[in-house]
Design an enzyme around this catalytic site. Structure first.
Site, PDB file in Angstrom:
ATOM      1  N   LEU A  88     -32.255 -12.169 -12.426  1.00 49.97           N
ATOM      2  CA  LEU A  88     -33.450 -12.172 -11.574  1.00 49.97           C
ATOM      3  C   LEU A  88     -34.135 -13.540 -11.563  1.00 49.97           C
ATOM      4  O   LEU A  88     -35.310 -13.644 -11.221  1.00 49.97           O
ATOM      5  CB  LEU A  88     -34.428 -11.072 -12.029  1.00 49.97           C
ATOM      6  CG  LEU A  88     -33.877  -9.640 -11.985  1.00 49.97           C
ATOM      7  CD1 LEU A  88     -34.941  -8.628 -12.396  1.00 49.97           C
ATOM      8  CD2 LEU A  88     -33.356  -9.287 -10.592  1.00 49.97           C
ATOM      9  N   LYS A 144     -46.320  -0.022 -12.761  1.00 53.55           N
ATOM     10  CA  LYS A 144     -47.348  -0.634 -13.580  1.00 53.55           C
ATOM     11  C   LYS A 144     -46.730  -1.186 -14.870  1.00 53.55           C
ATOM     12  O   LYS A 144     -45.644  -0.729 -15.232  1.00 53.55           O
ATOM     13  CB  LYS A 144     -48.462   0.366 -13.886  1.00 53.55           C
ATOM     14  CG  LYS A 144     -47.997   1.539 -14.758  1.00 53.55           C
ATOM     15  CD  LYS A 144     -49.125   2.383 -15.189  1.00 53.55           C
ATOM     16  CE  LYS A 144     -49.731   1.917 -16.462  1.00 53.55           C
ATOM     17  NZ  LYS A 144     -49.004   2.319 -17.683  1.00 53.55           N
ATOM     18  N   HIS A 174     -47.822   7.125 -11.422  1.00 57.22           N
ATOM     19  CA  HIS A 174     -47.105   8.402 -11.357  1.00 57.22           C
ATOM     20  C   HIS A 174     -48.030   9.608 -11.497  1.00 57.22           C
ATOM     21  O   HIS A 174     -47.676  10.710 -11.117  1.00 57.22           O
ATOM     22  CB  HIS A 174     -45.940   8.446 -12.355  1.00 57.22           C
ATOM     23  CG  HIS A 174     -46.340   8.627 -13.783  1.00 57.22           C
ATOM     24  ND1 HIS A 174     -46.738   7.594 -14.580  1.00 57.22           N
ATOM     25  CD2 HIS A 174     -46.403   9.735 -14.560  1.00 57.22           C
ATOM     26  CE1 HIS A 174     -47.021   8.056 -15.788  1.00 57.22           C
ATOM     27  NE2 HIS A 174     -46.819   9.355 -15.809  1.00 57.22           N
ATOM     28  N   LYS A 178     -48.264  13.911  -9.428  1.00 58.98           N
ATOM     29  CA  LYS A 178     -48.183  15.189 -10.145  1.00 58.98           C
ATOM     30  C   LYS A 178     -48.654  16.332  -9.235  1.00 58.98           C
ATOM     31  O   LYS A 178     -49.599  16.190  -8.468  1.00 58.98           O
ATOM     32  CB  LYS A 178     -49.012  15.139 -11.433  1.00 58.98           C
ATOM     33  CG  LYS A 178     -48.390  14.125 -12.423  1.00 58.98           C
ATOM     34  CD  LYS A 178     -48.878  14.310 -13.823  1.00 58.98           C
ATOM     35  CE  LYS A 178     -48.340  13.199 -14.719  1.00 58.98           C
ATOM     36  NZ  LYS A 178     -47.571  13.637 -15.840  1.00 58.98           N
ATOM     37  N   GLU A 212     -52.217  12.353 -25.839  1.00 60.60           N
ATOM     38  CA  GLU A 212     -50.785  12.290 -26.158  1.00 60.60           C
ATOM     39  C   GLU A 212     -50.597  12.497 -27.653  1.00 60.60           C
ATOM     40  O   GLU A 212     -51.374  11.981 -28.458  1.00 60.60           O
ATOM     41  CB  GLU A 212     -50.230  10.926 -25.765  1.00 60.60           C
ATOM     42  CG  GLU A 212     -50.331  10.659 -24.283  1.00 60.60           C
ATOM     43  CD  GLU A 212     -49.609   9.382 -23.892  1.00 60.60           C
ATOM     44  OE1 GLU A 212     -48.421   9.463 -23.567  1.00 60.60           O
ATOM     45  OE2 GLU A 212     -50.230   8.315 -23.958  1.00 60.60           O
ATOM     46  N   ASP A 231     -53.435   0.163 -20.484  1.00 61.28           N
ATOM     47  CA  ASP A 231     -52.253   1.002 -20.265  1.00 61.28           C
ATOM     48  C   ASP A 231     -52.603   2.297 -19.524  1.00 61.28           C
ATOM     49  O   ASP A 231     -51.805   2.785 -18.732  1.00 61.28           O
ATOM     50  CB  ASP A 231     -51.630   1.336 -21.634  1.00 61.28           C
ATOM     51  CG  ASP A 231     -50.311   2.079 -21.513  1.00 61.28           C
ATOM     52  OD1 ASP A 231     -49.521   1.723 -20.616  1.00 61.28           O
ATOM     53  OD2 ASP A 231     -50.058   3.002 -22.311  1.00 61.28           O
ATOM     54  N   HIS A 236     -54.225   5.254 -14.574  1.00 65.02           N
ATOM     55  CA  HIS A 236     -54.198   6.714 -14.440  1.00 65.02           C
ATOM     56  C   HIS A 236     -55.602   7.349 -14.436  1.00 65.02           C
ATOM     57  O   HIS A 236     -55.924   8.156 -13.575  1.00 65.02           O
ATOM     58  CB  HIS A 236     -53.384   7.350 -15.569  1.00 65.02           C
ATOM     59  CG  HIS A 236     -52.004   6.794 -15.710  1.00 65.02           C
ATOM     60  ND1 HIS A 236     -51.219   6.476 -14.626  1.00 65.02           N
ATOM     61  CD2 HIS A 236     -51.246   6.504 -16.802  1.00 65.02           C
ATOM     62  CE1 HIS A 236     -50.052   6.027 -15.046  1.00 65.02           C
ATOM     63  NE2 HIS A 236     -50.040   6.021 -16.359  1.00 65.02           N
TER      64      HIS A 236
HETATM   65  C1  BG6 Z   1     -47.551   5.475 -18.927  1.00 66.55           C
HETATM   66  C2  BG6 Z   1     -48.063   4.739 -20.133  1.00 66.55           C
HETATM   67  O1  BG6 Z   1     -48.022   4.883 -17.743  1.00 66.55           O
HETATM   68  O2  BG6 Z   1     -47.984   6.827 -18.971  1.00 66.55           O
HETATM   69  C3  BG6 Z   1     -47.609   5.424 -21.403  1.00 66.55           C
HETATM   70  O3  BG6 Z   1     -47.588   3.398 -20.103  1.00 66.55           O
HETATM   71  C4  BG6 Z   1     -47.962   6.885 -21.388  1.00 66.55           C
HETATM   72  O4  BG6 Z   1     -48.159   4.780 -22.560  1.00 66.55           O
HETATM   73  C5  BG6 Z   1     -47.508   7.548 -20.093  1.00 66.55           C
HETATM   74  O5  BG6 Z   1     -47.328   7.502 -22.505  1.00 66.55           O
HETATM   75  C6  BG6 Z   1     -48.027   8.963 -19.981  1.00 66.55           C
HETATM   76  O6  BG6 Z   1     -47.448   9.600 -18.870  1.00 66.55           O
HETATM   77  P1  BG6 Z   1     -47.197  11.165 -18.882  1.00 66.55           P
HETATM   78  O7  BG6 Z   1     -46.800  11.518 -17.481  1.00 66.55           O
HETATM   79  O8  BG6 Z   1     -46.114  11.421 -19.877  1.00 66.55           O
HETATM   80  O9  BG6 Z   1     -48.502  11.766 -19.295  1.00 66.55           O
END
Ligand code: BG6
Length: 492
Positions: A88, A144, A174, A178, A212, A231, A236
């Site tokens: 790249l 991201k 993402h 959902k 998490e 992050d 999100h």
């Molecule tokens: C990501 C983060 O964008 O989302 C991670 O970089 C995180 O640190 C993850 O664990 C969580 O996504 P999900 O869909 O598993 O809740």
């Protein structure tokens, strides 16, 4: 089924591609959502050591649920995938070959998914331009993180913007893909009752949690120096807040939705230094226990031999300074190594203004609308009803399930939905460059204060819900985090 498309995954043999993108595409093929005439090209610096078929088989054994992989579908899928070795940094014969491979005369969409670090976004886009792979049918999907602050995000957006028009640029979050988040939009904008209730007049406060149980796993190199604020909050959590708080858009299309989200970001309360310390909690996990097993601290997980000021937990109380949301607090939190894994928005309504029955007293819980995205998709309304068979003064709380279970439709995973949307050119679930930049502006203000004021980093034991201050953020306002209040309800 939508038309066949070509998808190039840059970083095609990397972590995101293996864990999320390829399993999602495979599920799309199984569900009849991905046309088998589609082509998937995986770029890799060093290629594969086995055949593509064997590599995919081993991969899916790990990442696709056991019942999901069938030999014929795997053969078909492997036939759609080509792995190419590609650097790249410089063009050359490999890029010529990629260009030749992607020739197509049916006008199909060409989606470039950049599952690579942002430091190589610019050069990859330039090369796509140099090899004429950025024409009308092309789209670029950016994973991201988009930079690590406002300045770097602006630089990336400007560089990408020189090679791709904004209408061709798909910044992924993402969480927006959902199912429950989609359902939130559907419920809000296809039912008058929600709109009538959706404001400071009836809503007491809103909680948004992404909890998490995992630690930083193998991503320490990325995480150290990034932290939960960059992050998770910058993207999100703020995106979820925007979807809950935005005004009804005139149309459910990309530009209209993104305009409304941007207005929310612009209305977020800007805290000054001391206000940040009392409204934002940052913390890092120390050694503790998860499900009875001892686990190490953040520093152990990263094998650091020096102090680290990276936060693995953030909780924030904020406000949206506009007419609809005046004085309604929004509490957000996210953390790693918490006792449970769930993502949830709780909209808590105000208490009734007057109890007409002396016996009801404090037995009336406020109504709550719950949008759960993790571990399962779930929407529910909590309300008070008469306790069946007893006198009218006996109330109980019930949960009204708003899911359409068994509707015959296939639930698409977030990545599949977003890739299909990008192939169709639908930007409604993607993030506009202005949103990214405003979110950074807000987050940078907090991070800069932490750095300048040398704000103390709190600690919490792995396997707990964060430091005391997180609990206190609510309790001092006379409120509680929903998970601390709710037991399982007996609707019988
Ligand atoms: C990501 C983060 O964008 O989302 C991670 O970089 C995180 O640190 C993850 O664990 C969580 O996504 P999900 O869909 O598993 O809740």
């Amino acid at each position: 089924m939508q038309d066949a498309f070509d998808l190039v995954i840059f970083g095609g043999t990397g972590d995101l591609s293996r864990r999320k993108l390829l399993p999602a595409l495979y599920a799309g093929l199984v569900a009849g959502r991905v046309d088998m005439a589609s082509r998937i090209v995986l770029t890799s610096r060093s290629g594969l050591k086995t055949s593509t078929h064997t590599w995919l088989e081993e991969l899916f054994e790990q990442y696709v649920p056991a019942c999901g992989v069938d030999a014929d579908t795997l053969d078909t899928f492997a036939g759609m995938v080509t792995v190419v070795e590609l650097g790249l940094t410089d063009g050359g014969p490999d890029w010529e070959a990629l260009k030749a491979l992607l020739q197509s005369d049916d006008g199909r969409a060409l989606v470039h998914f950049l599952a690579v670090p942002p430091a190589v976004f610019t050069r990859t886009c330039e090369l796509l331009g140099e090899y004429d792979l950025n024409g009308q049918r092309a789209r670029v999907v950016l994973e991201k993180p988009l930079g690590h602050d406002l300045e770097s995000a602006q630089a990336i957006n400007a560089d990408v913007g020189r090679c791709f028009d904004e209408s061709q640029t798909f910044r992924i979050d993402h969480y927006l893909g959902k199912e429950a988040v989609q359902n939130l939009l559907a419920l809000r904008f296809s039912n008058i009752m929600f709109e009538e209730l959706w404001s400071a007049r009836t809503i007491d406060h809103i909680q948004i949690t992404i909890a998490e149980d995992l630690g930083v796993e193998g991503r320490g190199g990325f995480y150290e120096g990034t932290g939960a604020m960059r992050d998770m909050v910058q993207n999100h959590l703020l995106q979820l807040l925007c979807l809950v708080a935005m005004e009804p858009p005139a149309r459910l299309d990309g530009d209209s939705i993104r305009d409304e989200k941007l207005k929310v970001l612009k209305s977020l309360k800007q805290y000054s230094g001391p206000e940040i310390d009392s409204n934002v909690v940052r913390a890092q996990y120390t050694a503790g226990a998860m499900a009875g097993e001892a686990v190490g601290s953040y520093k152990d997980d990263l094998e650091l031999d020096h102090e680290s000021s990276t936060e693995t937990f953030v909780a924030i109380k904020t406000y949206i300074e506009n007419w609809r949301w005046a004085n309604v607090p929004f509490y957000m939190r996210t953390g790693k190594r918490l006792p449970d894994r769930f993502a949830e928005i709780v909209i808590q309504f105000k208490p009734i203004p007057h109890s007409p029955h002396a016996g009801w007293g404090k037995h009336i819980n406020p109504n709550r609308f719950i949008i759960r995205m993790q571990p399962e998709d779930h929407l529910a309304l909590r309300m008070m009803v008469k306790n069946h068979g007893s006198k009218s003064e006996a109330l109980k709380e019930v949960e009204m399930n708003l899911d359409v279970v068994g509707d015959g439709g296939t639930r698409l995973g977030p990545y599949l939905r977003l890739i299909l949307d990008a192939a169709r050119g639908d930007q409604s679930l993607f993030v506009h460059r202005d949103e990214v930049e405003h979110a950074w502006r807000w987050v940078d203000n907090i991070i800069e204060h932490w750095q300048q004021a040398d704000s103390p980093l709190k600690t919490y034991q792995a396997g707990t819900w964060g430091p005391y201050e997180v609990h206190d953020l609510m309790v001092r306002d006379g409120r509680q985090w929903f998970h601390e209040t709710s037991g399982r309800l007996n609707n019988g």
